[in-house]
Scaffold this motif. Structure first.
Motif, PDB file in Angstrom:
ATOM      1  N   GLY A 121       7.856  -1.993  12.996  1.00  0.00           N
ATOM      2  CA  GLY A 121       8.054  -0.598  13.422  1.00  0.00           C
ATOM      3  C   GLY A 121       9.557  -0.570  13.929  1.00  0.00           C
ATOM      4  N   PHE A 122       9.925   0.676  14.360  1.00  0.00           N
ATOM      5  CA  PHE A 122      11.129   1.165  14.785  1.00  0.00           C
ATOM      6  C   PHE A 122      11.500   0.339  15.977  1.00  0.00           C
ATOM      7  N   THR A 155       0.723  -1.349  -0.103  1.00  0.00           N
ATOM      8  CA  THR A 155      -0.105  -0.140  -0.092  1.00  0.00           C
ATOM      9  C   THR A 155       0.868   1.051  -0.049  1.00  0.00           C
ATOM     10  N   LYS A 156       1.947   1.122   0.709  1.00  0.00           N
ATOM     11  CA  LYS A 156       2.890   2.455   0.770  1.00  0.00           C
ATOM     12  C   LYS A 156       3.478   2.708  -0.802  1.00  0.00           C
ATOM     13  N   VAL A 202      -4.323   1.364   8.151  1.00  0.00           N
ATOM     14  CA  VAL A 202      -4.760   1.511   6.774  1.00  0.00           C
ATOM     15  C   VAL A 202      -4.426   0.339   5.806  1.00  0.00           C
ATOM     16  N   GLU A 203      -3.315  -0.558   6.175  1.00  0.00           N
ATOM     17  CA  GLU A 203      -2.818  -1.627   5.280  1.00  0.00           C
ATOM     18  C   GLU A 203      -3.667  -2.545   5.668  1.00  0.00           C
ATOM     19  N   ALA A 204      -4.219  -2.703   6.931  1.00  0.00           N
ATOM     20  CA  ALA A 204      -5.148  -3.701   7.161  1.00  0.00           C
ATOM     21  C   ALA A 204      -6.492  -3.616   6.510  1.00  0.00           C
ATOM     22  N   GLY A 226       2.627   5.667  12.340  1.00  0.00           N
ATOM     23  CA  GLY A 226       1.897   5.035  13.242  1.00  0.00           C
ATOM     24  C   GLY A 226       0.437   4.449  12.878  1.00  0.00           C
ATOM     25  N   ALA A 227      -0.034   5.306  11.583  1.00  0.00           N
ATOM     26  CA  ALA A 227      -1.170   4.837  11.059  1.00  0.00           C
ATOM     27  C   ALA A 227      -1.133   3.610  10.162  1.00  0.00           C
TER      28      ALA A 227
END
Length: 140
Positions: A126-127, A61-62, A75-77, A70-71
């Motif tokens: 995540g980081f 999606t990116k 959004v990908e889900a 964080g979102a």
């Protein structure tokens, strides 16, 4: 340590906790941030886990919306759930020259594609190692 070992561990735990067979996962919404090191490790881990599935399709999606930090996972889900609901997986845009050794037949191309999804995996990394893999399947 294997390439993408952290990714592989996260995905394996999601499979174990969900009770979904790896053979049923035929769609992956990859974390894929367009960083050469991260994307290739994720790809290698995904192929190690799911590469035997001839129906496997992977997108990001990116590639269309960038990184929402964080979102991003939420959004990908939603993108994965919508793919299940509609039978369409969105394209990978701006992917013109995949790394050497990447099987382009696994990647969704520059146009959306039809796919009867048995189970979808959505990855969010995540980081600092805050990693998540979640599996969605159609309700029957």
């Amino acid at each position: 340590m294997a390439k993408g070992a952290g990714v592989l561990l996260c995905v394996e735990k999601a499979l174990a906790q969900s009770g979904v067979s790896r053979e049923d996962v035929n769609y992956i919404n990859a974390h894929a941030t367009s960083t050469p090191a991260g994307d290739l490790k994720e790809y290698q881990a995904l192929l190690q886990c799911f590469g035997q599935n001839p129906e496997l399709r992977v997108n990001s999606t990116k590639s269309m919306i960038g990184h929402l930090l964080g979102a991003a996972g939420a959004v990908e889900a939603v993108a994965a759930i919508q793919a299940i609901r509609t039978g369409w997986v969105h394209p990978n845009v701006n992917l013109e020259n995949p790394d050497e050794g990447v099987d382009k037949n696994v990647l969704v191309g520059p146009k959306k594609e039809r796919l009867n999804i048995k189970a979808a995996l959505s990855n969010s990394f995540g980081f600092g190692g805050h990693n998540s893999s979640i599996i969605f399947a159609p309700y029957k």
